[in-house]
Design a protein around this motif. Structure first.
Motif, mmCIF file in Angstrom:
data_model
loop_
_atom_site.group_PDB
_atom_site.id
_atom_site.type_symbol
_atom_site.label_atom_id
_atom_site.label_comp_id
_atom_site.label_asym_id
_atom_site.label_seq_id
_atom_site.Cartn_x
_atom_site.Cartn_y
_atom_site.Cartn_z
ATOM 1 N N PHE A 96 1.489 5.517 -12.350
ATOM 2 C CA PHE A 96 0.689 5.280 -11.163
ATOM 3 C C PHE A 96 1.547 4.874 -9.975
ATOM 4 O O PHE A 96 1.349 3.829 -9.350
ATOM 5 N N SER A 97 2.505 5.740 -9.720
ATOM 6 C CA SER A 97 3.252 5.673 -8.473
ATOM 7 C C SER A 97 2.345 6.253 -7.390
ATOM 8 O O SER A 97 1.226 6.675 -7.654
ATOM 9 N N THR A 98 2.824 6.277 -6.156
ATOM 10 C CA THR A 98 2.076 6.922 -5.081
ATOM 11 C C THR A 98 3.015 7.861 -4.338
ATOM 12 O O THR A 98 3.900 7.399 -3.638
ATOM 13 N N PHE A 142 3.016 22.832 -3.065
ATOM 14 C CA PHE A 142 2.155 23.117 -1.927
ATOM 15 C C PHE A 142 1.721 21.822 -1.261
ATOM 16 O O PHE A 142 1.817 20.731 -1.847
ATOM 17 N N ARG A 143 1.249 21.970 -0.050
ATOM 18 C CA ARG A 143 0.724 20.835 0.688
ATOM 19 C C ARG A 143 -0.740 20.676 0.330
ATOM 20 O O ARG A 143 -1.509 21.644 0.396
ATOM 21 N N PRO A 144 -1.184 19.482 -0.051
ATOM 22 C CA PRO A 144 -2.594 19.317 -0.398
ATOM 23 C C PRO A 144 -3.486 19.550 0.816
ATOM 24 O O PRO A 144 -3.102 19.306 1.958
ATOM 25 N N MET A 145 -4.676 20.042 0.561
ATOM 26 C CA MET A 145 -5.612 20.379 1.628
ATOM 27 C C MET A 145 -5.883 19.199 2.552
ATOM 28 O O MET A 145 -5.985 19.344 3.781
ATOM 29 N N LYS A 146 -5.988 18.026 1.972
ATOM 30 C CA LYS A 146 -6.269 16.836 2.766
ATOM 31 C C LYS A 146 -5.188 16.589 3.810
ATOM 32 O O LYS A 146 -5.462 16.114 4.916
ATOM 33 N N ALA A 147 -3.945 16.906 3.465
ATOM 34 C CA ALA A 147 -2.825 16.633 4.367
ATOM 35 C C ALA A 147 -2.793 17.562 5.569
ATOM 36 O O ALA A 147 -2.119 17.277 6.555
ATOM 37 N N ARG A 167 3.716 16.567 -0.591
ATOM 38 C CA ARG A 167 3.644 17.807 -1.352
ATOM 39 C C ARG A 167 3.171 17.517 -2.772
ATOM 40 O O ARG A 167 3.442 16.451 -3.331
ATOM 41 N N ILE A 168 2.468 18.480 -3.334
ATOM 42 C CA ILE A 168 2.103 18.434 -4.741
ATOM 43 C C ILE A 168 3.025 19.386 -5.489
ATOM 44 O O ILE A 168 3.348 20.479 -5.008
ATOM 45 N N PHE A 169 3.463 18.961 -6.662
ATOM 46 C CA PHE A 169 4.308 19.804 -7.502
ATOM 47 C C PHE A 169 3.682 19.913 -8.882
ATOM 48 O O PHE A 169 3.254 18.904 -9.460
ATOM 49 N N MET A 170 3.603 21.138 -9.393
ATOM 50 C CA MET A 170 3.077 21.364 -10.741
ATOM 51 C C MET A 170 4.004 22.297 -11.495
ATOM 52 O O MET A 170 4.563 23.233 -10.909
ATOM 53 N N ILE A 179 2.575 17.232 -13.497
ATOM 54 C CA ILE A 179 1.888 17.205 -12.213
ATOM 55 C C ILE A 179 2.385 16.013 -11.413
ATOM 56 O O ILE A 179 2.428 14.889 -11.913
ATOM 57 N N PHE A 180 2.749 16.266 -10.165
ATOM 58 C CA PHE A 180 3.137 15.196 -9.247
ATOM 59 C C PHE A 180 2.254 15.312 -8.024
ATOM 60 O O PHE A 180 2.313 16.301 -7.292
ATOM 61 N N GLY A 181 1.386 14.325 -7.828
ATOM 62 C CA GLY A 181 0.495 14.368 -6.686
ATOM 63 C C GLY A 181 -0.753 13.544 -6.914
ATOM 64 O O GLY A 181 -0.945 12.923 -7.965
ATOM 65 N N HIS A 182 -1.630 13.540 -5.920
ATOM 66 C CA HIS A 182 -2.843 12.733 -5.937
ATOM 67 C C HIS A 182 -3.683 13.037 -7.170
ATOM 68 O O HIS A 182 -3.924 14.192 -7.526
#
Length: 460
Positions: free
Chosen positions: A344-346, A373-378, A386-389, A405-408
């Motif tokens: 639970f990093s951010t 990719f850049r999340p839609m919210k951003a 960025r989100i990485f999968m 998965i790295f991201g929200h």
């Protein structure tokens, strides 16, 4: 008339011990549980639960900032540590009460004191001196944080236990370590407004995780705090009402608090293991077999004290499997090879299965699918995030052997993915799953072209 006072005596009221006691009692066993501190263990009292509440608190800072991009006008927010601490502690107390109530409802007798082993089927309550004869003993005492490295002034630092006792938010904090605990607390304090430095002796955070995920985390953290990799602590001194840390390269860091989160060791000191011939391993853990049984047939151990996989859900599963095996007549052991987990990093991290390096070693030829990719919210908030999968597939069987998965909300997503991977899902199964749009998680089922391998033929 039974020769024993109880069928099961559980030493330790953490997640594993509580689950084992409750399930065993449900099978009709007479169960007694001793806990010298507070029922609930590290996770509930001073670990994952209160820490996650602090993670939530820190993430509101980003939410307030991002709101402007969506048309909201928000006055400059103010954070009050005292309010968070008071409400967090009240929630911990509430949960502790639930644990107590569930045990009592199941018929478990709770003894609020320390217990030690006298012989293979006897325990002694330290405060009262009372001895209890038990047909079986379960050790579920967990682990404790250690202050390493052992350098001058290390006694001035705090650990992940004392961090929950802080009466005020430190203006400056140095966090030492590179594992879950250090990474999560560094993220919390940085988000809440502390001038935060994260110091780790290695060249990457989170040893054992996929290297690309580790690199993504480091990149994100460099925007949030002072990240010092490849450096070690030499000494800590009191200086001008605060603390000063000296590093191996001669640089100094001033802080109001220094949090050492470099490791934990099993709580075996003074437990009486030597009286029954149980020797701990090099890490101080109790060796057990696949069914959590020690070399002494009447004594078992589960959770962090065994140092198999030091995660709360694993301890719970081990405790349940023990009760099923011994009292339910349903032999069960826990497979520690495939454990979904989250940091639970951010932004946060969700993982199940092998890292890329581990998959190549285990399967040889693998296909690697990636999405960045850049999340839609951003897109409206303007946040540089960025989100990485990554999805790893055994080329021979088409089975998915690792997802990263790295991201929200990565932790929420990986729980569902973990079901599929545990069931042995193939890449074809992922491909024929209809995407939920628009979501970040849909990328997991729309990756079609594996990354071109950069490894020698026959390796990957």
């Amino acid at each position: 008339m039974s020769a024993y006072d109880v069928d099961l005596f559980v030493i330790g009221g953490g997640s594993g011990g509580v689950r084992a006691a409750r399930i065993a009692a449900g099978y009709g066993a007479r169960v007694m549980l001793a806990e010298e501190y507070r029922v609930g263990g590290t996770c509930v009292i001073r670990g994952c639960v209160p820490k996650k509440l602090m993670v939530y608190a820190g993430r509101f800072a980003d939410e307030f900032e991002d709101a402007a991009g969506f048309g909201w006008s928000v006055e400059k927010p103010r954070f009050d540590w005292g309010t968070l601490k008071r409400r967090r502690d009240a929630e911990v107390t509430r949960l502790e009460g639930i644990y107590d109530a569930n045990l009592i409802r199941a018929g478990v007798e709770i003894v609020p004191e320390r217990a030690v082993i006298e012989d293979p089927q006897t325990v002694r309550l330290v405060k009262t001196g009372r001895t209890i004869r038990a047909e079986r003993i379960l050790v579920a005492v967990g682990a404790h944080p250690v202050k390493e490295p052992d350098v001058p002034g290390i006694e001035l630092a705090i650990t992940s236990n004392e961090v929950f006792e802080l009466e005020s938010l430190p203006e400056r904090i140095l966090v030492i370590g590179g594992g879950y605990i250090a990474v999560e607390f560094a993220g919390v304090f940085a988000a809440l407004g502390s001038n935060t430095t994260l110091l780790h002796r290695g060249d990457r955070l989170l040893r054992g995780f996929d290297d690309e995920v580790r690199d993504a985390l480091a990149e994100a953290y460099r925007h949030r705090m002072d990240l010092r990799l490849g450096r070690t602590l030499r000494r800590i001194e009191s200086r001008d009402g605060g603390l000063r840390a000296q590093l191996d390269d001669g640089t100094e860091i001033d802080a109001d608090q220094i949090l050492v989160a470099t490791g934990r060791r099993p709580n075996v000191a003074g437990l009486g293991l030597e009286r029954v011939g149980i020797e701990t391993d090099a890490a101080g853990a109790i060796p057990v077999d696949a069914y959590s049984q020690t070399r002494v047939p009447s004594i078992y151990a589960v959770g962090d004290v065994t140092n198999r996989a030091n995660l709360t859900p694993v301890a719970i599963r081990e405790g349940h499997a023990f009760a099923d095996t011994v009292f339910g007549g349903k032999p069960a052991c826990v497979d520690h090879r495939l454990i979904p987990t989250a940091v639970f990093s951010t932004p946060e991290i969700g993982v199940v299965g092998h890292s890329e390096a581990g998959a190549r070693e285990a399967y040889g030829q693998i296909d690697v699918y990636k999405a960045r990719f850049r999340p839609m919210k951003a897109t409206l908030s303007g946040r540089e995030e960025r989100i990485f999968m990554k999805v790893l597939v055994d080329r021979a069987s088409d089975r998915v052997v690792g997802v990263h998965i790295f991201g929200h909300d990565a932790g929420e997503v990986i729980q569902a993915v973990g079901i599929a991977v545990t069931m042995g899902a193939t890449k074809a199964d992922f491909d024929r799953t209809i995407a939920v749009h628009p979501t970040a998680a849909e990328e997991l089922v729309t990756m079609r072209v594996p990354e071109v391998t950069k490894h020698p033929v026959g390796v990957g």
